[in-house]
Design an enzyme around this catalytic site. Structure first.
Site, PDB file in Angstrom:
ATOM      1  N   SER A 115       0.829  -1.210   0.000  1.00 36.41           N
ATOM      2  CA  SER A 115       0.000   0.000   0.000  1.00 36.41           C
ATOM      3  C   SER A 115       0.856   1.248   0.000  1.00 36.41           C
ATOM      4  O   SER A 115       0.375   2.324  -0.315  1.00 36.41           O
ATOM      5  CB  SER A 115      -0.848   0.063   1.274  1.00 36.41           C
ATOM      6  OG  SER A 115      -1.723  -0.995   1.342  1.00 36.41           O
ATOM      7  N   GLU A 148      -5.600  -1.381  -8.420  1.00 32.58           N
ATOM      8  CA  GLU A 148      -4.701  -0.350  -8.944  1.00 32.58           C
ATOM      9  C   GLU A 148      -3.455  -1.038  -9.492  1.00 32.58           C
ATOM     10  O   GLU A 148      -2.852  -1.865  -8.799  1.00 32.58           O
ATOM     11  CB  GLU A 148      -4.282   0.634  -7.841  1.00 32.58           C
ATOM     12  CG  GLU A 148      -5.360   1.625  -7.463  1.00 32.58           C
ATOM     13  CD  GLU A 148      -4.931   2.583  -6.347  1.00 32.58           C
ATOM     14  OE1 GLU A 148      -5.233   3.774  -6.448  1.00 32.58           O
ATOM     15  OE2 GLU A 148      -4.309   2.138  -5.359  1.00 32.58           O
TER      16      GLU A 148
HETATM   17  P1  NAI Z   1      -1.560  -9.516   7.262  1.00 37.99           P
HETATM   18  O1  NAI Z   1      -0.728  -9.180   8.426  1.00 37.99           O
HETATM   19  O2  NAI Z   1      -3.003  -9.848   7.450  1.00 37.99           O
HETATM   20  O3  NAI Z   1      -0.890 -10.719   6.439  1.00 37.99           O
HETATM   21  C1  NAI Z   1       0.466 -10.786   6.116  1.00 37.99           C
HETATM   22  C2  NAI Z   1       0.871 -12.245   6.103  1.00 37.99           C
HETATM   23  O4  NAI Z   1       2.186 -12.349   5.559  1.00 37.99           O
HETATM   24  C3  NAI Z   1       0.922 -12.890   7.500  1.00 37.99           C
HETATM   25  O5  NAI Z   1       0.097 -14.044   7.528  1.00 37.99           O
HETATM   26  C4  NAI Z   1       2.395 -13.240   7.666  1.00 37.99           C
HETATM   27  O6  NAI Z   1       2.610 -14.422   8.404  1.00 37.99           O
HETATM   28  C5  NAI Z   1       2.819 -13.411   6.200  1.00 37.99           C
HETATM   29  N1  NAI Z   1       4.268 -13.362   6.002  1.00 37.99           N
HETATM   30  C6  NAI Z   1       5.192 -12.593   6.632  1.00 37.99           C
HETATM   31  N2  NAI Z   1       6.430 -12.888   6.186  1.00 37.99           N
HETATM   32  C7  NAI Z   1       6.292 -13.864   5.243  1.00 37.99           C
HETATM   33  C8  NAI Z   1       7.207 -14.628   4.441  1.00 37.99           C
HETATM   34  N3  NAI Z   1       8.515 -14.416   4.535  1.00 37.99           N
HETATM   35  N4  NAI Z   1       6.722 -15.556   3.597  1.00 37.99           N
HETATM   36  C9  NAI Z   1       5.383 -15.779   3.519  1.00 37.99           C
HETATM   37  N5  NAI Z   1       4.474 -15.104   4.265  1.00 37.99           N
HETATM   38  C10 NAI Z   1       4.918 -14.171   5.117  1.00 37.99           C
HETATM   39  O7  NAI Z   1      -1.407  -8.263   6.266  1.00 37.99           O
HETATM   40  P2  NAI Z   1      -2.407  -7.772   5.110  1.00 37.99           P
HETATM   41  O8  NAI Z   1      -3.330  -6.743   5.663  1.00 37.99           O
HETATM   42  O9  NAI Z   1      -2.940  -8.945   4.386  1.00 37.99           O
HETATM   43  O10 NAI Z   1      -1.384  -6.980   4.175  1.00 37.99           O
HETATM   44  C11 NAI Z   1      -0.532  -7.639   3.264  1.00 37.99           C
HETATM   45  C12 NAI Z   1      -0.050  -6.634   2.239  1.00 37.99           C
HETATM   46  O11 NAI Z   1      -1.166  -6.062   1.561  1.00 37.99           O
HETATM   47  C13 NAI Z   1       0.720  -5.455   2.824  1.00 37.99           C
HETATM   48  O12 NAI Z   1       1.739  -5.100   1.932  1.00 37.99           O
HETATM   49  C14 NAI Z   1      -0.333  -4.367   2.914  1.00 37.99           C
HETATM   50  O13 NAI Z   1       0.212  -3.075   2.861  1.00 37.99           O
HETATM   51  C15 NAI Z   1      -1.140  -4.646   1.669  1.00 37.99           C
HETATM   52  N6  NAI Z   1      -2.512  -4.152   1.660  1.00 37.99           N
HETATM   53  C16 NAI Z   1      -3.294  -4.246   2.772  1.00 37.99           C
HETATM   54  C17 NAI Z   1      -4.613  -3.786   2.716  1.00 37.99           C
HETATM   55  C18 NAI Z   1      -5.514  -3.911   3.917  1.00 37.99           C
HETATM   56  O14 NAI Z   1      -6.628  -3.359   3.881  1.00 37.99           O
HETATM   57  N7  NAI Z   1      -5.124  -4.625   4.971  1.00 37.99           N
HETATM   58  C19 NAI Z   1      -5.201  -3.194   1.501  1.00 37.99           C
HETATM   59  C20 NAI Z   1      -4.297  -3.240   0.364  1.00 37.99           C
HETATM   60  C21 NAI Z   1      -3.005  -3.676   0.462  1.00 37.99           C
END
Ligand code: NAI
Length: 287
Positions: A115, A148
């Site tokens: 993001s 996007e």
């Molecule tokens: P989240 O914290 O729910 O999920 C992230 C996941 O990545 C966790 O399950 C974690 O264990 C895993 N992870 C960490 N290191 C890893 C690795 N080395 N290999 C594999 N998995 C690994 O986070 P979320 O909210 O899903 O965000 C993920 C991405 O999406 C971020 O870059 C965030 O900025 C982006 N994003 C989030 C939005 C939101 O509304 N939460 C909207 C749009 C983009």
């Protein structure tokens, strides 16, 4: 493209895996612990069942989507993918380490769901800046129609075109944004949410009056303080800081009340309290 790799099975990763599998792709979903990947599969199963209940997917399509999903803790499994989408924790060094650990086929495209981290900067940590692109989904992914697409400086026209084709096959509408802090939607939305918090902090209106004002006076489906609680106040604060730091423009300074709420651990829905209290059956305004 037949096989999509999704790295990170959290909130966004499970949604991306869901829509890709439902669109007919084979999906490899990885996380650091199997329990997290399994939790994502349960969420996808539940969300698919809800779609079947609503009539927006058939039982056969839902079963076939689940059968196309493979879970792993080994990021090396992404070697089989034609497109890998990184949706891991929003931390630049975590993402760079992931990219460096991957062994991909020469044709494989690599995308990030970040993001707030610069696409060109992330591209430079990979071995394929021309095949690297931002692909920013919205939460909840199965319900939100927008993606996007953010090409970096070195992203090739073919890569950008492939991202458009992929988004279309998922049934999403794609818009293209420059690699600029917060891209298009958050660049415009977050300052509006931040302004609502300034107004609340300055006593211009109550939580309910500010939310009702924007719902009925601007035809927004949800008031800005309700939406800020939904997004997460820590996430909103971090996006405001990215815009402030990335542009040097003081118009993006975070509202002092937003900073205080985050310091208090009042992060919105996910912590049970933000501008509303979510611990009872109905949200209750706190100011
Ligand atoms: P989240 O914290 O729910 O999920 C992230 C996941 O990545 C966790 O399950 C974690 O264990 C895993 N992870 C960490 N290191 C890893 C690795 N080395 N290999 C594999 N998995 C690994 O986070 P979320 O909210 O899903 O965000 C993920 C991405 O999406 C971020 O870059 C965030 O900025 C982006 N994003 C989030 C939005 C939101 O509304 N939460 C909207 C749009 C983009």
């Amino acid at each position: 493209m037949q096989t999509i790799g999704v790295i990170g099975s959290g909130l966004m990763g499970n949604g991306i895996a869901h829509v890709a599998a439902l669109a007919g792709y084979d999906v490899i979903l990885s996380d650091v612990e199997m329990s997290r990947a399994e939790a994502a599969r349960s969420t996808i199963t539940k969300n698919l069942a809800r779609m079947v209940g609503k009539g927006t997917a058939t039982q056969d399509a839902a079963d076939a989507a689940l059968a196309r999903l493979t879970l792993t803790t080994d990021n090396a499994a992404h070697e089989a993918a034609d497109l890998v989408i990184e949706a891991a924790t929003e931390n630049e060094s975590v993402k760079a380490k992931i990219f460096q650990s991957l062994t991909l086929q020469p044709h494989t495209l690599l995308a990030t769901n970040t993001s707030s981290i610069g696409i060109t900067r992330l591209a430079s940590t990979t071995d394929r800046a021309d095949k690297f692109c931002g692909l920013h989904f919205f939460n909840p992914v199965p319900l939100m129609a927008l993606v996007e697409i953010i090409p970096g400086l070195a992203t090739s026209a073919d890569t950008t075109a492939a991202m458009h084709a992929f988004a279309t096959r998922l049934g999403k509408t794609a818009i293209e944004a420059a690699d600029s802090p917060a891209f298009i939607v958050n660049r415009i939305l977050c300052p509006m949410l931040n302004e609502a918090i300034f107004a609340l902090g300055e006593g211009v209106g109550s939580v309910v009056d500010i939310d009702t004002g924007l719902k009925l006076g601007a035809n927004h489906p949800m008031g800005p303080l309700t939406l800020a609680d939904f997004v997460g106040l820590d996430t909103l604060l971090s996006i405001m800081r990215v815009m402030q730091d990335g542009t040097g423009d003081p118009k993006y300074r975070p509202a002092p009340l937003l900073v205080r709420y985050v310091e208090a651990g009042w992060l919105g829905r996910k912590s049970g309290r933000g501008f509303y209290d979510y611990t009872g059956p109905e949200p209750v305004p706190t100011r």
